[in-house]
Write a protein that holds these residues in place. Structure first.
Motif, mmCIF file in Angstrom:
data_model
loop_
_atom_site.group_PDB
_atom_site.id
_atom_site.type_symbol
_atom_site.label_atom_id
_atom_site.label_comp_id
_atom_site.label_asym_id
_atom_site.label_seq_id
_atom_site.Cartn_x
_atom_site.Cartn_y
_atom_site.Cartn_z
ATOM 1 N N GLU A 47 0.763 -1.186 0.114
ATOM 2 C CA GLU A 47 0.096 -0.277 0.138
ATOM 3 C C GLU A 47 1.018 1.338 0.079
ATOM 4 O O GLU A 47 1.772 1.498 0.859
ATOM 5 C CB GLU A 47 -1.113 0.130 1.106
ATOM 6 C CG GLU A 47 -1.908 1.283 1.106
ATOM 7 C CD GLU A 47 -2.961 1.036 2.360
ATOM 8 O OE1 GLU A 47 -3.716 2.166 2.406
ATOM 9 O OE2 GLU A 47 -2.976 0.245 3.053
ATOM 10 N N ASP A 48 0.708 2.057 -1.167
ATOM 11 C CA ASP A 48 1.606 3.130 -1.306
ATOM 12 C C ASP A 48 1.040 4.105 0.027
ATOM 13 O O ASP A 48 -0.021 4.519 0.091
ATOM 14 C CB ASP A 48 1.097 3.883 -2.518
ATOM 15 C CG ASP A 48 1.948 5.021 -2.719
ATOM 16 O OD1 ASP A 48 2.774 5.608 -2.008
ATOM 17 O OD2 ASP A 48 2.188 5.450 -4.101
ATOM 18 N N PRO A 49 2.255 4.711 0.700
ATOM 19 C CA PRO A 49 1.912 5.267 1.856
ATOM 20 C C PRO A 49 1.705 6.910 1.627
ATOM 21 O O PRO A 49 1.106 7.589 2.499
ATOM 22 C CB PRO A 49 3.183 5.447 2.789
ATOM 23 C CG PRO A 49 4.236 5.155 1.776
ATOM 24 C CD PRO A 49 3.548 4.309 0.667
ATOM 25 N N SER A 123 4.507 2.419 13.254
ATOM 26 C CA SER A 123 3.416 2.315 13.208
ATOM 27 C C SER A 123 2.785 2.160 11.579
ATOM 28 O O SER A 123 1.625 1.770 11.434
ATOM 29 C CB SER A 123 2.795 3.522 14.006
ATOM 30 O OG SER A 123 3.267 4.552 12.662
ATOM 31 N N GLN A 124 3.718 2.567 10.663
ATOM 32 C CA GLN A 124 3.096 2.604 9.349
ATOM 33 C C GLN A 124 4.470 2.820 8.678
ATOM 34 O O GLN A 124 5.703 2.739 8.749
ATOM 35 C CB GLN A 124 2.266 3.711 9.119
ATOM 36 C CG GLN A 124 3.150 5.062 9.237
ATOM 37 C CD GLN A 124 2.054 6.029 8.961
ATOM 38 O OE1 GLN A 124 1.366 6.531 9.559
ATOM 39 N NE2 GLN A 124 2.246 6.937 7.667
ATOM 40 N N TRP A 125 4.236 2.667 7.219
ATOM 41 C CA TRP A 125 5.276 3.074 6.060
ATOM 42 C C TRP A 125 5.387 4.339 5.768
ATOM 43 O O TRP A 125 4.394 5.139 5.787
ATOM 44 C CB TRP A 125 4.824 2.181 4.890
ATOM 45 C CG TRP A 125 5.199 0.644 4.851
ATOM 46 C CD1 TRP A 125 4.281 -0.235 5.120
ATOM 47 C CD2 TRP A 125 6.431 -0.100 4.453
ATOM 48 N NE1 TRP A 125 4.895 -1.237 5.025
ATOM 49 C CE2 TRP A 125 6.252 -1.343 4.720
ATOM 50 C CE3 TRP A 125 7.712 0.447 4.098
ATOM 51 C CZ2 TRP A 125 7.328 -2.434 4.335
ATOM 52 C CZ3 TRP A 125 8.643 -0.528 3.805
ATOM 53 C CH2 TRP A 125 8.432 -1.856 4.033
ATOM 54 N N TYR A 126 6.550 4.783 5.392
ATOM 55 C CA TYR A 126 6.738 6.310 4.928
ATOM 56 C C TYR A 126 7.387 6.145 3.504
ATOM 57 O O TYR A 126 8.416 5.606 3.303
ATOM 58 C CB TYR A 126 7.657 6.999 6.133
ATOM 59 C CG TYR A 126 6.892 6.877 7.583
ATOM 60 C CD1 TYR A 126 6.229 7.969 7.821
ATOM 61 C CD2 TYR A 126 7.160 5.951 8.093
ATOM 62 C CE1 TYR A 126 5.513 8.022 8.925
ATOM 63 C CE2 TYR A 126 6.626 6.139 9.771
ATOM 64 C CZ TYR A 126 5.727 6.994 9.958
ATOM 65 O OH TYR A 126 5.050 7.088 11.151
ATOM 66 N N ASP A 133 6.512 17.147 5.965
ATOM 67 C CA ASP A 133 5.563 16.594 6.900
ATOM 68 C C ASP A 133 5.667 15.247 7.354
ATOM 69 O O ASP A 133 5.492 14.651 8.214
ATOM 70 C CB ASP A 133 3.999 16.963 6.746
ATOM 71 C CG ASP A 133 3.658 18.447 6.854
ATOM 72 O OD1 ASP A 133 4.504 19.329 7.643
ATOM 73 O OD2 ASP A 133 2.717 18.953 6.461
ATOM 74 N N MET A 134 5.738 14.358 6.269
ATOM 75 C CA MET A 134 5.709 13.090 6.237
ATOM 76 C C MET A 134 7.169 12.843 6.848
ATOM 77 O O MET A 134 7.348 11.643 7.608
ATOM 78 C CB MET A 134 5.657 12.244 5.022
ATOM 79 C CG MET A 134 5.741 10.751 5.012
ATOM 80 S SD MET A 134 5.269 9.801 3.615
ATOM 81 C CE MET A 134 3.231 10.068 3.467
ATOM 82 N N TYR A 135 8.176 13.194 6.509
ATOM 83 C CA TYR A 135 9.569 13.148 6.983
ATOM 84 C C TYR A 135 9.530 13.373 8.547
ATOM 85 O O TYR A 135 10.128 12.594 9.265
ATOM 86 C CB TYR A 135 10.414 14.235 6.429
ATOM 87 C CG TYR A 135 12.085 13.609 6.722
ATOM 88 C CD1 TYR A 135 12.773 12.824 5.792
ATOM 89 C CD2 TYR A 135 12.593 14.255 7.619
ATOM 90 C CE1 TYR A 135 14.003 12.543 6.303
ATOM 91 C CE2 TYR A 135 13.935 14.154 7.807
ATOM 92 C CZ TYR A 135 14.624 13.257 6.840
ATOM 93 O OH TYR A 135 15.968 12.898 6.967
ATOM 94 N N HIS A 140 9.605 11.130 14.094
ATOM 95 C CA HIS A 140 8.724 10.724 15.565
ATOM 96 C C HIS A 140 8.690 9.154 15.671
ATOM 97 O O HIS A 140 8.846 8.563 16.763
ATOM 98 C CB HIS A 140 7.596 11.374 15.532
ATOM 99 C CG HIS A 140 6.566 11.154 16.597
ATOM 100 N ND1 HIS A 140 7.091 11.879 17.885
ATOM 101 C CD2 HIS A 140 5.720 10.326 16.787
ATOM 102 C CE1 HIS A 140 6.332 11.384 18.929
ATOM 103 N NE2 HIS A 140 5.545 10.330 18.495
ATOM 104 N N ASP A 141 8.290 8.641 14.663
ATOM 105 C CA ASP A 141 8.017 7.127 14.607
ATOM 106 C C ASP A 141 9.356 6.259 14.684
ATOM 107 O O ASP A 141 9.165 5.381 15.731
ATOM 108 C CB ASP A 141 7.082 6.623 13.314
ATOM 109 C CG ASP A 141 6.500 5.268 13.342
ATOM 110 O OD1 ASP A 141 6.726 4.512 14.502
ATOM 111 O OD2 ASP A 141 5.880 5.027 12.411
#
Length: 267
Positions: A47-49, A123-126, A133-135, A140-141
């Motif tokens: 799933e493309d994040p 928690s998820q893929w990046y 923002d995603m960075y 944090h993750d």
């Protein structure tokens, strides 16, 4: 002049500039050779994040992409050397699907790149180069920017060591992409040590490097991937470097070329 990393209108997050417009611009720029390396389709079970789900081209367009480049190779054979390939994502845990794709299309390719854009956090893929923002979320993750860099270089290492079959690309794309937002989130003090360890692995396996100019026009990066001194270090180790504009528009051809050390390029 050789450009080994060029995108196309088949890129869903790129431009609508035609393949011919890229070729005509390359000829104007004095290119001797160009390789189209569109983002290969992502594995169907991945799933493309990114919100737009547009990190790779669709499977339905692959045949048309390859056919159009073959036609243009013939049309422009007396003016420029054109090669066809993909920028293939290494995604941890999806090696078999990537190998299957390469097994199907690899025999017809001239040249390709192996890149890391996606990292799996707690928690998820990046997609680490998607946005600031995603960075920030990824930092944090992962528990800090140092841990994010470590995960990136661990994954780059896995990309070289992984078995992706007989048609696995042996040129590593933008090996310092994790630094894309460095002016917002400075690199940790030990990042060069991790990168130099990776260079040793590249040397040991006989791989080449994408000397990528795109970072020079990114507002939060402003340097090549890898940066100049690291590129020179790679060259001193006997690692071939191939310039890549990473252009997503025809006007992007040649970007960053003035910032690189031309003496260390493989021509």
């Amino acid at each position: 002049m050789i450009d080994g990393h060029i995108h196309t209108p088949y890129c869903p997050h790129g431009s609508s500039d035609t393949l011919k417009s890229y070729i005509e611009e390359a000829i104007k720029c004095g290119y001797h050779s160009m390789t189209f390396t569109e983002h290969a389709p992502l594995p169907s079970t991945f799933e493309d994040p990114v919100p737009e789900k547009d990190s790779g081209m669709s499977f339905q367009q692959v045949e048309a992409y390859l056919k159009e480049i073959d036609q243009l190779k013939v049309e422009y054979k007396n003016e420029i050397h054109i090669q066809k390939g993909f920028e293939v994502d290494y995604i941890e845990g999806y090696e078999k699907e990537v190998e299957s794709f390469l097994h199907t299309y690899g025999p017809s390719l001239d040249d390709s790149i192996l890149s890391v854009h996606f990292l799996r956090g707690q928690s998820q893929w990046y997609c680490i180069d998607y946005s600031p923002d995603m960075y920030k979320e990824a930092i944090h993750d992962f528990g800090g920017v140092g841990q994010l860099y470590q995960a990136y270089y661990n994954t780059l290492t896995q990309s070289v060591l992984s078995d992706l079959g007989d048609y696995k690309p042996t040129r590593v794309g933008h090996m310092t992409l994790v630094k894309k937002f460095q002016r917002l989130y400075p690199a940790p003090e030990n990042w060069e040590k991790q990168a130099h360890s990776f260079l040793q692995l590249v040397q040991d396996h006989g791989y080449t490097l994408d000397y990528n100019g795109a970072g020079t026009v990114k507002e939060h990066c402003k340097e090549t991937y890898p940066p100049l001194q690291m590129a020179r270090q790679a060259s001193s180790m006997g690692i071939p470097l191939i310039y890549g504009s990473d252009a997503h528009t025809a006007s992007g051809l040649g970007q960053g070329y003035s910032s690189i050390d031309h003496r260390i390029l493989k021509l």
